[in-house]
Design an enzyme around this catalytic site. Structure first.
Site, PDB file in Angstrom:
ATOM      1  CG  ASP A 187      44.789  40.405  33.618  1.00 44.23           C
ATOM      2  OD1 ASP A 187      44.962  41.627  34.039  1.00 44.23           O
ATOM      3  OD2 ASP A 187      44.986  39.313  34.294  1.00 44.23           O
ATOM      4  CD  GLU A 201      48.367  44.054  33.678  1.00 41.65           C
ATOM      5  OE1 GLU A 201      48.767  44.291  34.686  1.00 41.65           O
ATOM      6  OE2 GLU A 201      48.142  43.081  33.472  1.00 41.65           O
TER       7      GLU A 201
HETATM    8  C1  GLC Z   1      46.882  41.929  36.258  1.00 43.27           C
HETATM    9  C2  GLC Z   1      45.555  42.939  36.956  1.00 43.27           C
HETATM   10  C3  GLC Z   1      45.895  42.553  38.298  1.00 43.27           C
HETATM   11  C4  GLC Z   1      45.620  41.006  38.692  1.00 43.27           C
HETATM   12  C5  GLC Z   1      46.307  40.167  37.858  1.00 43.27           C
HETATM   13  C6  GLC Z   1      45.828  38.740  37.778  1.00 43.27           C
HETATM   14  O1  GLC Z   1      48.085  42.333  36.745  1.00 43.27           O
HETATM   15  O2  GLC Z   1      45.991  44.252  36.706  1.00 43.27           O
HETATM   16  O3  GLC Z   1      44.800  43.473  39.275  1.00 43.27           O
HETATM   17  O4  GLC Z   1      45.453  40.713  39.902  1.00 43.27           O
HETATM   18  O5  GLC Z   1      46.372  40.815  36.535  1.00 43.27           O
HETATM   19  O6  GLC Z   1      44.584  38.873  36.944  1.00 43.27           O
END
Ligand code: GLC
Length: 529
Positions: A202, A265
């Site tokens: 994440d 991500e």
């Molecule tokens: C990422 C996740 C999202 C979340 C954020 C904070 O972007 O995909 O859903 O709210 O991180 O953890």
């Protein structure tokens, strides 16, 4: 492994948002046993791996992205035994399991943070990012939270502020502290030992912040209607050079275990995105490529974007493509229902590992959530500008029974309004459905190494068609996608002829092609040359 190539290069990943996949304990929220129950569905569809959004112990302020215990399963999703059974059964079905790893921040209810905030001299004080107020009072600097407002929260008891890139209940961990690093690496090892095949990390580009805590500069291009944090350029809060060292160490830990996949991500422009493959490819294996999530749906634009991405990849860096996820509007909502099949064909014929978002195979729409049912904290904090994420997280549509077969009770989010027609039971019986198109594409992809592993070459642009080759050894495919609702004609290179392998309408499979080919509006074809 496919020969000497890692499994994920030829794999197709399917993202499950666990709250919304299948409820088995009648609380209106999906659970691990629900995923286990639906493994046969995933085999039938033809995917190779599932990535499950967070299932760990959490107060659920951000629906699991706020973790209070990294090495336990939240009771809402089940037990550790349920998880172990899921892994065992997934593997028995030939399906790999990828978990979400959320290292940037924990929940404020995590024991580490509770200890950290207890006093300035707590041994865990430095596990999070604490700063004194600015000299004249107020937050230490101008940094903004992604979810609205200042990124600093004042803790009256100890007289300092802590940093949170997201909710104030999601304090950022201090990745400059070696104890934090060690503890989080042990979390990876814990799950890897349980047999997990990989992790989606994440907000990996957020992990390191400026040592000097300098103010972020204003964004000259900001305009009203955009999320408020975009008013600043996140120069000192994200994508810092040192983050690559942190990621390289995560990768080394992953490499202690054979055949594990690390996905990052990352929302960044392509030239900065590809840096996340790391020096000598020692970063993440797959930095998620989100280019299609916001791309203008036009052949020239898409062709340029694919060429740019292919051209930017480091030598040996394996590409990947994402068409939807739990944070962005559903693809059917973005490109329109009529183009959803063309989008599916694009995703599953580009070079690189595709990730399918659950329900996109049913053309689940972007759902308008009535105000009283909004659950997403982002929408609650920054209402009314269309950034709410509930609309892409609605329950999976299994069949025409009560609550679409998702749950026996009212689901945590409303169903979409196409669930009576667009559910698995219905679409499975309909030979020309999008569901059967996904299935055919997945099968052909598996049977045709040129599609999964072959090279990509753009075809000279032909009007409003997006056309490209995929080639491996003597196998050569041409993919032609009509991104408009008007008929288009594709002219072949002289002497070329072939046979349609997959057509979006399912009615041209096997058709022979000679020097030109007429495509209907919203049609796509995979042609074997
Ligand atoms: C990422 C996740 C999202 C979340 C954020 C904070 O972007 O995909 O859903 O709210 O991180 O953890």
């Amino acid at each position: 492994m496919n020969g000497s190539r890692p499994w994920w290069e030829s794999a197709v990943i399917y993202q499950i948002y666990p709250r919304s996949f299948q409820d088995t304990n009648d609380d209106g929220i999906g659970d691990l046993n629900g995923i286990t129950r639906r493994l046969r569905y995933l085999v039938e569809l033809g995917v190779d791996a599932i990535w499950i959004s967070p299932i760990f112990r959490s107060p659920m302020k951000d629906f699991g992205y706020d973790i209070s215990d990294y090495v336990d399963v939240d009771p809402i999703f089940g037990t550790m035994a349920d998880f172990e059974r899921l892994i065992a059964e997934a593997h028995a079905h030939g399906i790999k399991v990828i978990l979400d790893f959320v290292p940037n921040h924990s929940s404020d209810q995590h024991a580490w943070f509770v200890e950290s905030r207890a006093s300035r001299t707590s041994p865990k004080r430095d596990w999070y990012i604490w700063r004194d107020p600015a000299p004249g009072g107020g937050p230490p600097n101008n940094w903004l939270s992604e979810f609205g407002g200042s990124a600093w929260e004042f803790d009256a008891a100890t007289g300092q502020y802590y940093y949170h890139a997201f909710l104030n209940s999601q304090p950022d961990l201090n990745w400059r502290n070696p104890e934090v690093v060690a503890a989080m690496h042990d979390v990876l090892r814990f799950w890897a030992r349980k047999g997990v095949d990989g992790f989606r990390v994440d907000v990996i580009w957020h992990l390191i912040k400026d040592r000097q805590f300098r103010d972020n500069p204003p964004n000259q291009n900001y305009h009203a209607g955009r999320p408020p944090n975009e008013a600043l350029v996140p120069l000192y809060t994200t994508d810092l050079p040192e983050v690559h060292d942190v990621i390289a160490t995560l990768r080394r830990t992953i490499d202690e275990f054979p055949d594990r996949l690390l996905i990052g991500e990352i929302y960044l422009p392509v030239e900065r995105l590809v840096a996340y493959y790391g020096r000598n490819l020692g970063g993440v294996h797959l930095p998620f490529n989100f280019a299609l999530l916001s791309a203008r749906w036009d052949a020239k634009h898409l062709q340029a974007l694919i060429t740019e991405y292919e051209g930017a990849l480091p030598k040996g860096g394996w590409p990947n493509w994402v068409l939807g996820n739990h944070d962005r509007p559903r693809v059917a909502g973005r490109v329109g229902q009529r183009q959803a099949a063309v989008a599916a064909m694009l995703l599953l014929t580009l070079r690189g590992t595709p990730t399918i978002y659950y329900g996109d195979e049913l053309e689940m729409p972007q759902v308008d959530i009535p105000r009283h049912r909004v659950r997403d904290p982002f929408e609650r904090n920054v209402p009314g500008i269309g950034i709410g994420r509930d609309g892409c997280r609605t329950p999976m549509q299994w069949d025409g029974t009560q609550n679409a077969g998702f749950s026996s009770v009212d689901p945590w989010l409303p169903l979409s309004d196409n669930w009576r027609s667009n559910n698995v039971a219905n679409l499975r019986e309909d030979a020309v459905s999008i569901w059967n198109l996904y299935r055919r594409l997945l099968r052909v992809r598996k049977e045709t190494p040129a599609l999964s592993l072959g090279s990509y070459r753009s075809y000279a642009l032909d009007g409003d068609l997006l056309v490209y080759y995929r080639e491996l050894d003597n196998s050569k495919l041409l993919i032609a996608l009509n991104l408009t609702d008007q008929p288009q004609v594709l002219t072949f290179e002289p002497g070329a002829s072939g046979k349609v392998l997959v057509s979006t309408g399912a009615d041209r499979d096997g058709e022979a092609t000679t020097d030109s080919l007429a495509l209907r509006g919203d049609e796509g074809l995979v042609i074997e040359l």
